[in-house]
Scaffold this active site. Structure first.
Site, short mmCIF file in Angstrom:
data_model
loop_
_atom_site.label_atom_id
_atom_site.label_comp_id
_atom_site.label_asym_id
_atom_site.label_seq_id
_atom_site.Cartn_x
_atom_site.Cartn_y
_atom_site.Cartn_z
N LYS A 96 42.98 -52.08 -35.05
CA LYS A 96 42.53 -51.20 -36.14
C LYS A 96 42.71 -49.74 -35.74
O LYS A 96 42.89 -49.43 -34.55
CB LYS A 96 41.07 -51.50 -36.48
CG LYS A 96 40.09 -51.24 -35.32
CD LYS A 96 38.70 -51.78 -35.62
CE LYS A 96 37.78 -51.56 -34.42
NZ LYS A 96 36.46 -52.20 -34.60
N ARG B 191 25.03 -54.31 -39.38
CA ARG B 191 26.06 -53.54 -40.09
C ARG B 191 26.57 -54.45 -41.21
O ARG B 191 25.79 -55.07 -41.89
CB ARG B 191 27.21 -53.16 -39.15
CG ARG B 191 26.85 -52.25 -38.02
CD ARG B 191 28.07 -51.73 -37.29
NE ARG B 191 29.10 -52.76 -37.04
CZ ARG B 191 30.12 -52.62 -36.22
NH1 ARG B 191 30.28 -51.50 -35.55
NH2 ARG B 191 31.01 -53.58 -36.05
N TYR C 23 36.98 -17.99 -26.23
CA TYR C 23 36.04 -17.62 -27.29
C TYR C 23 34.61 -17.50 -26.76
O TYR C 23 34.17 -18.31 -25.95
CB TYR C 23 36.06 -18.66 -28.41
CG TYR C 23 37.29 -18.60 -29.28
CD1 TYR C 23 37.63 -17.43 -29.98
CD2 TYR C 23 38.12 -19.70 -29.40
CE1 TYR C 23 38.76 -17.39 -30.79
CE2 TYR C 23 39.25 -19.67 -30.21
CZ TYR C 23 39.56 -18.50 -30.90
OH TYR C 23 40.68 -18.46 -31.69
N MET D 31 41.61 -24.53 -30.57
CA MET D 31 42.32 -25.54 -31.38
C MET D 31 43.60 -26.01 -30.68
O MET D 31 43.94 -27.19 -30.72
CB MET D 31 42.67 -24.95 -32.76
CG MET D 31 43.19 -26.00 -33.74
SD MET D 31 43.65 -25.29 -35.32
CE MET D 31 42.11 -24.66 -35.93
C1 PLP Z 1 36.30 -52.90 -33.35
C2 PLP Z 1 35.86 -54.31 -33.33
C3 PLP Z 1 36.19 -55.15 -32.25
C4 PLP Z 1 36.85 -54.63 -30.99
O1 PLP Z 1 35.86 -53.99 -30.20
P1 PLP Z 1 36.18 -53.46 -28.73
O2 PLP Z 1 34.85 -53.03 -28.22
O3 PLP Z 1 37.12 -52.33 -28.89
O4 PLP Z 1 36.77 -54.58 -27.96
C5 PLP Z 1 35.88 -56.49 -32.35
N1 PLP Z 1 35.22 -56.97 -33.43
C6 PLP Z 1 34.84 -56.19 -34.46
C7 PLP Z 1 34.13 -56.79 -35.60
C8 PLP Z 1 35.13 -54.84 -34.44
O5 PLP Z 1 34.73 -54.05 -35.45
#
Ligand code: PLP
Length: 372
Positions: free
Chosen positions: A51, A150, A268, A316
């Site tokens: 992802k 969640r 800065y 930046m």
């Molecule tokens: C992002 C995610 C993972 C991967 O998690 P890592 O800690 O990066 O291995 C696995 N399962 C779900 C549901 C996630 O949202």
């Protein structure tokens, strides 16, 4: 400094460098990390979470390497659009890998899911009803809530889910909340709740472990592992995980060297004030590239074989490094490493009060991705 010394310095270091930052992405190290995780499990299949564009490193290239070299056949993304783009990049892989979409499905995405053979991770009963009415009998996954609170089905929904005639539940998932700390009591609690809920779906495969769970031991493995961050070479734990090979190396050229006198400030707001006559290296990278501003005065950079402190505010497009202690100052065009083999990404993240996940996914669009 005398006018003469300044002139000499300017002549020696006068060539400004105008190229920007890049990240070297070691796909062999990625595959090695995948193999490390796969070797830890007796029975579970090892998948890969790609992802957020493969944690910033390019989902297509990451997934193609894992599919071709490690025969990875299960990928996970967050959104349908990510899944569709990934399917296009995996068109020639046979057998076609499964692509699971964590956010599940909405009616406006039916075509997308059908055309790209995506598998939704159902998070609500409403999603389950949508999916089974549009695609009766087509495999789906489901996420059940065991404590992270969640997205996911409430445990009270599971009986109704199991009674849906047109649901072909291929994988039941849950997700650990506190696995960054393996000894946390929440892990065992979620594990046993998940095992209990899974008995409602005897035919579904079970998947609980992300990176941390994958590295924590067989109790957490069940049937399908979902590692993300560990594949990319960062520890999912509060503590380092030395068995993982670094995958991403963030680098930027030194664009200019600047000699300053004791008492002068850098950057800065003048937050860094030199206590001695100093040599400052200006690297071509800034918060616009994902070098967190919160790392100003705390990060380190590895240049010509030694670590030097980042001083002053990060801008930046520029980061200033105190190289006064270098035996001889770096040349313009020398390369500064901000994490990689010489400086762990977990250490770099801690210096910015964040985690490796945020460093990788925060890499800016103008950071050149170079595959090595
Ligand atoms: C992002 C995610 C993972 C991967 O998690 P890592 O800690 O990066 O291995 C696995 N399962 C779900 C549901 C996630 O949202």
């Amino acid at each position: 400094m005398t006018q003469d010394a300044r002139k000499q310095h300017d002549e020696k270091h006068g060539d400004a460098v105008t190229s920007g930052p890049w990240v070297d992405i070691d796909l062999s190290a990625l595959c090695k990390n995948f193999a490390t995780i796969r070797k830890k499990t007796q029975s579970a299949e090892t998948g890969a979470v790609v992802k957020c564009d493969g944690y910033g490193l390019g989902a297509g290239n990451v997934a193609r390497a894992l599919a071709a070299r490690e025969e990875c056949r299960s990928f996970f993304v967050a959104y349908g659009e990510e899944g569709a783009a990934l399917r296009k990049r995996l068109q020639d892989v046979s057998p076609a890998p499964a692509i699971y979409v964590f956010s599940g499905v909405a009616a406006e995405h039916f075509d997308l899911f059908r055309d790209h053979a995506l598998t939704p991770v159902l998070n609500t009963m409403n999603q389950a009803r949508l999916w089974t009415s549009a695609f009766p009998g087509v495999p789906a996954a489901a996420m059940v809530e065991t404590g992270i609170n969640r997205a996911g089905l409430a445990p009270g929904d599971l009986t109704a889910l199991a009674n849906m005639a047109d649901l072909n539940l291929e994988v039941l998932m849950s997700h650990l909340a506190c696995a960054a700390t393996p000894s946390h009591q929440m892990n065992a609690r979620q594990r046993s709740l998940f095992a209990e809920f899974a008995t409602t779906f005897p035919k579904a495969r079970k998947s609980l472990a992300a990176s941390a769970g994958s590295l924590m031991g067989a109790d957490y493995h069940f049937d399908l592992l979902r590692p993300g961050i560990a594949l990319y070479g960062a520890s999912p734990f509060v503590d380092p995980a030395p068995e993982l090979a670094p995958v991403a190396t963030l680098r930027a050229p030194i664009m200019q060297l600047r000699r300053i006198n004791a008492g002068e400030t850098v950057g800065y707001d003048g937050v860094f004030k030199a206590a001695r006559d100093s040599m400052i290296a200006v690297a071509a990278i800034g918060y616009g590239d994902g070098m967190p501003r919160s790392a100003g005065g705390r990060a380190m950079a590895f240049i010509d074989g030694a670590l030097h402190p980042v001083v002053g505010r990060i801008s930046m497009d520029m980061t200033t490094i105190d190289v006064t202690d270098a035996p001889s100052p770096p040349e313009t065009g020398a390369v500064a490493e901000f994490y990689g083999p010489n400086l762990s990404i977990n250490t770099a993240a801690a210096a910015a009060s964040t985690i490796a996940y945020e460093l990788l996914t925060g890499l800016g669009g103008r950071v050149d991705r170079r595959y090595v």
